[in-house]
Design a protein around this motif. Structure first.
Motif, PDB file in Angstrom:
ATOM      1  N   TYR A 119       0.861  -1.417   0.008  1.00 47.21           N
ATOM      2  CA  TYR A 119      -0.010  -0.054   0.002  1.00 47.21           C
ATOM      3  C   TYR A 119       0.894   1.081  -0.113  1.00 47.21           C
ATOM      4  CZ  TYR A 119       0.444   1.125   5.247  1.00 47.21           C
ATOM      5  OH  TYR A 119       0.664   1.521   6.147  1.00 47.21           O
ATOM      6  N   LYS A 120       2.010   1.168   0.450  1.00 50.40           N
ATOM      7  CA  LYS A 120       2.861   2.277   0.577  1.00 50.40           C
ATOM      8  C   LYS A 120       4.184   2.092  -0.454  1.00 50.40           C
ATOM      9  CE  LYS A 120       3.474   5.375   3.691  1.00 50.40           C
ATOM     10  NZ  LYS A 120       2.777   6.669   2.973  1.00 50.40           N
ATOM     11  N   ALA A 121       4.498   2.714  -1.151  1.00 53.64           N
ATOM     12  CA  ALA A 121       5.728   2.539  -2.035  1.00 53.64           C
ATOM     13  C   ALA A 121       7.086   2.431  -1.163  1.00 53.64           C
ATOM     14  CB  ALA A 121       5.906   3.726  -2.906  1.00 53.64           C
ATOM     15  N   SER A 122       7.032   3.097  -0.031  1.00 52.73           N
ATOM     16  CA  SER A 122       8.163   3.065   0.910  1.00 52.73           C
ATOM     17  C   SER A 122       8.260   1.772   1.616  1.00 52.73           C
ATOM     18  CB  SER A 122       8.280   4.324   1.883  1.00 52.73           C
ATOM     19  OG  SER A 122       7.193   4.123   2.878  1.00 52.73           O
ATOM     20  N   MET A 123       7.327   0.910   1.420  1.00 49.90           N
ATOM     21  CA  MET A 123       7.285  -0.228   2.256  1.00 49.90           C
ATOM     22  C   MET A 123       7.368  -1.521   1.208  1.00 49.90           C
ATOM     23  SD  MET A 123       4.308   0.329   4.923  1.00 49.90           S
ATOM     24  CE  MET A 123       4.385   1.790   6.238  1.00 49.90           C
ATOM     25  N   TRP A 124       7.878  -1.270   0.014  1.00 49.72           N
ATOM     26  CA  TRP A 124       7.747  -1.988  -1.281  1.00 49.72           C
ATOM     27  C   TRP A 124       8.978  -3.113  -0.998  1.00 49.72           C
ATOM     28  CZ3 TRP A 124       5.775  -5.359  -4.212  1.00 49.72           C
ATOM     29  CH2 TRP A 124       6.601  -5.662  -5.508  1.00 49.72           C
ATOM     30  N   THR A 125      10.114  -2.962  -0.176  1.00 49.94           N
ATOM     31  CA  THR A 125      11.152  -3.785   0.194  1.00 49.94           C
ATOM     32  C   THR A 125      10.988  -5.160   0.969  1.00 49.94           C
ATOM     33  OG1 THR A 125      11.878  -2.195   2.046  1.00 49.94           O
ATOM     34  CG2 THR A 125      12.983  -1.877  -0.268  1.00 49.94           C
ATOM     35  N   SER A 126       9.544  -4.739   1.714  1.00 45.57           N
ATOM     36  CA  SER A 126       9.092  -6.146   2.486  1.00 45.57           C
ATOM     37  C   SER A 126       8.762  -7.286   1.457  1.00 45.57           C
ATOM     38  CB  SER A 126       8.237  -5.651   3.497  1.00 45.57           C
ATOM     39  OG  SER A 126       6.908  -5.189   2.773  1.00 45.57           O
ATOM     40  N   PHE A 127       8.585  -6.823   0.200  1.00 41.29           N
ATOM     41  CA  PHE A 127       8.080  -7.994  -0.742  1.00 41.29           C
ATOM     42  C   PHE A 127       9.120  -8.148  -1.807  1.00 41.29           C
ATOM     43  CE2 PHE A 127       3.473  -6.652  -0.373  1.00 41.29           C
ATOM     44  CZ  PHE A 127       3.147  -7.323   0.689  1.00 41.29           C
ATOM     45  N   GLU A 128      10.040  -7.254  -1.977  1.00 44.89           N
ATOM     46  CA  GLU A 128      10.820  -7.016  -2.983  1.00 44.89           C
ATOM     47  C   GLU A 128      11.594  -8.267  -3.575  1.00 44.89           C
ATOM     48  OE1 GLU A 128      13.094  -3.497  -5.059  1.00 44.89           O
ATOM     49  OE2 GLU A 128      14.431  -4.514  -3.638  1.00 44.89           O
ATOM     50  N   SER A 129      12.297  -8.774  -2.598  1.00 44.75           N
ATOM     51  CA  SER A 129      13.202  -9.987  -3.418  1.00 44.75           C
ATOM     52  C   SER A 129      12.497 -11.165  -3.350  1.00 44.75           C
ATOM     53  CB  SER A 129      14.478 -10.265  -2.128  1.00 44.75           C
ATOM     54  OG  SER A 129      13.682 -10.505  -0.863  1.00 44.75           O
ATOM     55  N   ILE A 130      11.253 -11.394  -2.828  1.00 44.01           N
ATOM     56  CA  ILE A 130      10.274 -12.486  -2.816  1.00 44.01           C
ATOM     57  C   ILE A 130       9.716 -12.342  -4.420  1.00 44.01           C
ATOM     58  CG2 ILE A 130       8.200 -13.754  -2.123  1.00 44.01           C
ATOM     59  CD1 ILE A 130       9.075 -12.859   0.836  1.00 44.01           C
ATOM     60  N   TYR A 131       9.146 -11.125  -4.547  1.00 38.69           N
ATOM     61  CA  TYR A 131       8.612 -10.738  -5.793  1.00 38.69           C
ATOM     62  C   TYR A 131       9.381 -11.098  -7.098  1.00 38.69           C
ATOM     63  CZ  TYR A 131       7.108  -8.122  -9.757  1.00 38.69           C
ATOM     64  OH  TYR A 131       7.005  -7.821 -11.443  1.00 38.69           O
ATOM     65  N   GLN A 132      10.553 -10.873  -6.847  1.00 42.77           N
ATOM     66  CA  GLN A 132      11.820 -11.054  -7.905  1.00 42.77           C
ATOM     67  C   GLN A 132      11.686 -12.607  -8.097  1.00 42.77           C
ATOM     68  OE1 GLN A 132      15.060  -9.061  -6.438  1.00 42.77           O
ATOM     69  NE2 GLN A 132      14.527  -6.990  -7.214  1.00 42.77           N
ATOM     70  N   CYS A 133      11.793 -13.324  -7.493  1.00 44.41           N
ATOM     71  CA  CYS A 133      11.899 -14.771  -7.463  1.00 44.41           C
ATOM     72  C   CYS A 133      10.532 -15.358  -8.431  1.00 44.41           C
ATOM     73  CB  CYS A 133      12.138 -15.440  -6.275  1.00 44.41           C
ATOM     74  SG  CYS A 133      13.635 -15.145  -5.427  1.00 44.41           S
ATOM     75  N   ALA A 134       9.371 -14.683  -7.793  1.00 46.00           N
ATOM     76  CA  ALA A 134       8.053 -15.032  -8.410  1.00 46.00           C
ATOM     77  C   ALA A 134       8.002 -14.675  -9.895  1.00 46.00           C
ATOM     78  CB  ALA A 134       6.974 -14.737  -7.613  1.00 46.00           C
ATOM     79  N   ALA A 135       8.433 -13.378  -9.951  1.00 40.77           N
ATOM     80  CA  ALA A 135       8.387 -12.740 -11.609  1.00 40.77           C
ATOM     81  C   ALA A 135       9.233 -13.650 -12.380  1.00 40.77           C
ATOM     82  CB  ALA A 135       8.788 -11.512 -11.495  1.00 40.77           C
TER      83      ALA A 135
END
Length: 507
Positions: A119-135
């Motif tokens: 919901y906040k762009a500043s909190m994206w890093t809590s997902f980022e490395s997981i998302y990169q693997c999924a993508a």
């Protein structure tokens, strides 16, 4: 076909075997009316299953053809019920429905859908490395859909809706929340990083995205905290970090260490709910260390060639200080910020990046207007200075890379900055030995403005950093690796994704 649809069809098929067993028993007992009735049920269910398959896959499938053959067998048996052998009857029925089952198992399914709901762009890093693997996984469909949230507060007549979908990195394909139908897509796994639902008195995600509602539309709800755990005192504000609706509703919770996992378990969470493989937020910091720091052009005039400190002000620091003026006789938040300004402001050898908490101004405006005047003045002086900048971006990694040290109030961002290896000063009181030992992070390895014996003045800390000294570095890094975080090598997201994908496959 979705995996859950295929699973549902196969569950229906398994019910036929139970009916066949009952047919066998009724024939053995020479109860012809019951056997006939059961065979009629088999035929009716076969027709219903065929209709369900056609609704999903359309007409002309092998599975439906085999079901038609099955129904013909059932009908023939129902007309000869007094002449057929019970065991032979069941064997033939099982064999016929087994062909249907086999054809369904051979059907290919859509790739599992994984939905990330920041919901906040500043909190994206809590997902980022997981998302990169999924993508990057060809066997997965990964979608990022920033969701709207509301600024709320006692002074606001009505909540103000915000949406930060245009503030995320341009490399991430964004799906607009108004174009995505959760009730139709039904992703296999949903990630959230906001656990509070309606329990936050500053911001709230749109009620449709509260964790209890999300569970209706997914098989796996995963909570990956937007922060990392630092200090801990049971029976205090810290309880709310562990006991909240999002954590309770989640099927899995990402946990930064075995130490934190034990704290979660002390609140009654089962071990199997907790994935203690590290924090994606630390991946973001560690990976950034391998890239050259690129200072924004607008910062270079003020910061280039200087010893730069990153100032981090926690959300509650000014309000708490204002409430405790009678206790201390002064506003310590203002006093210590002024001391720092005296040590840094317009000094040619030093630079300062101020990164206030992203919700600070919203909170002060709506709930603590008595603090707002000073903070606005501080902001104005920094903007007018020769050596201070304010970082309002959603990504703190630039400020991390462009600074030589951090000066901060107590905040979870200390944990992430610590991974850079750079020195940290906390301008609050040093924790006791007991507090240091019970907490996920032993912050005694930082430098303190206040501790027994007097603490370290800002000027002394700045001078130490400028000389390139950091006597606590080895102890600090050892604590970080051995106690505070698992997989502190940038692979936490990779290992978390592998673990969660295995759970999906098991399902």
């Amino acid at each position: 076909m979705r995996l859950e649809q295929k699973k549902g069809l196969l569950e229906v098929v398994r019910l036929f075997y139970e009916l066949h067993q009952e047919v066998k028993k009724s024939i053995q007992k020479k109860n012809e009316p019951l056997a006939t009735d059961l065979l009629i049920q088999c035929q009716q269910r076969g027709e219903e299953l065929g209709n369900a398959i056609e609704a999903i896959l359309g007409e002309g499938t092998e599975s439906v053809s085999l079901l038609e053959e099955y129904c013909e067998h059932v009908y023939e048996m129902s007309t000869q019920i007094r002449y057929i052998n019970a065991a032979m009857c069941r064997g033939q029925l099982d064999q016929s429905i087994r062909k249907v089952e086999g054809s369904l198992k051979m059907l290919s399914c859509e790739k599992p859908k994984i939905l990330f709901l920041p919901y906040k762009a500043s909190m994206w890093t809590s997902f980022e490395s997981i998302y990169q693997c999924a993508a990057a996984d060809p066997d997965c469909q990964a979608t990022v859909m920033p969701i709207p949230y509301y600024e709320i507060g006692q002074e606001l007549k009505e909540p103000v809706m915000r949406y930060e979908g245009d503030s995320f990195p341009s490399s991430i394909p964004i799906v607009n929340w108004e174009d995505y139908r959760l009730e139709e897509e039904r992703p296999d796994m949903i990630f959230i990083h906001n656990p509070y639902d309606d329990g936050n008195n500053l911001t709230s995600v749109h009620p449709f995205y509260y964790s209890a509602n999300l569970k209706k539309y997914t098989r796996y709800l995963v909570y990956s905290p937007y922060f990392t755990f630092s200090r801990y005192t049971r029976g205090s504000y810290d309880d709310g970090l562990y006991v909240n609706s999002g954590t309770m509703n989640a099927d899995k919770v990402i946990v930064q260490s075995e130490f934190v996992k034990k704290i979660y378990e002390s609140y009654g969470y089962p071990e199997e709910k907790l994935i203690a493989l590290g924090s994606p937020k630390m991946d973001a910091v560690i990976r950034a260390q391998g890239r050259p720091a690129a200072m924004p052009e607008e910062w270079k005039e003020k910061l280039a060639g200087k010893t730069v400190s990153l100032l981090n002000t926690h959300l509650s620091y000014f309000p708490t200080s204002s409430r405790e003026i009678n206790r201390y006789g002064f506003d310590y938040a203002q006093r210590y910020h002024e001391q720092l300004m005296q040590a840094v402001l317009n000094k040619p050898e030093y630079g300062l990046i101020w990164r206030p908490h992203p919700l600070l101004f919203t909170m002060l405006e709506t709930r603590f207007p008595n603090c707002l005047a000073y903070v606005k003045d501080l902001e104005a002086r920094m903007e007018a200075s020769e050596n201070c900048v304010i970082d309002r971006s959603g990504d703190y990694r630039t400020a991390f890379a462009c600074s030589d040290a951090m000066i901060t109030t107590y905040s979870s961002i200390i944990n992430e900055y610590m991974a850079t290896g750079k020195p940290i000063m906390i301008f609050q009181t040093k924790p006791t030995n007991e507090a240091g030992e019970r907490s996920p992070m032993d912050l005694r390895v930082c430098y303190f403005r206040f501790e027994k014996g007097g603490g370290m003045p800002f000027e002394d800390f700045l001078s130490m950093v400028r000389r390139g000294e950091d006597p606590k570095r080895e102890e600090r890094m050892q604590m970080l690796h051995e106690r505070a975080f698992a997989n502190l090598d940038g692979t936490a997201g990779e290992k978390i994704y592998a673990c969660l994908k295995e759970k999906l496959i098991d399902l």
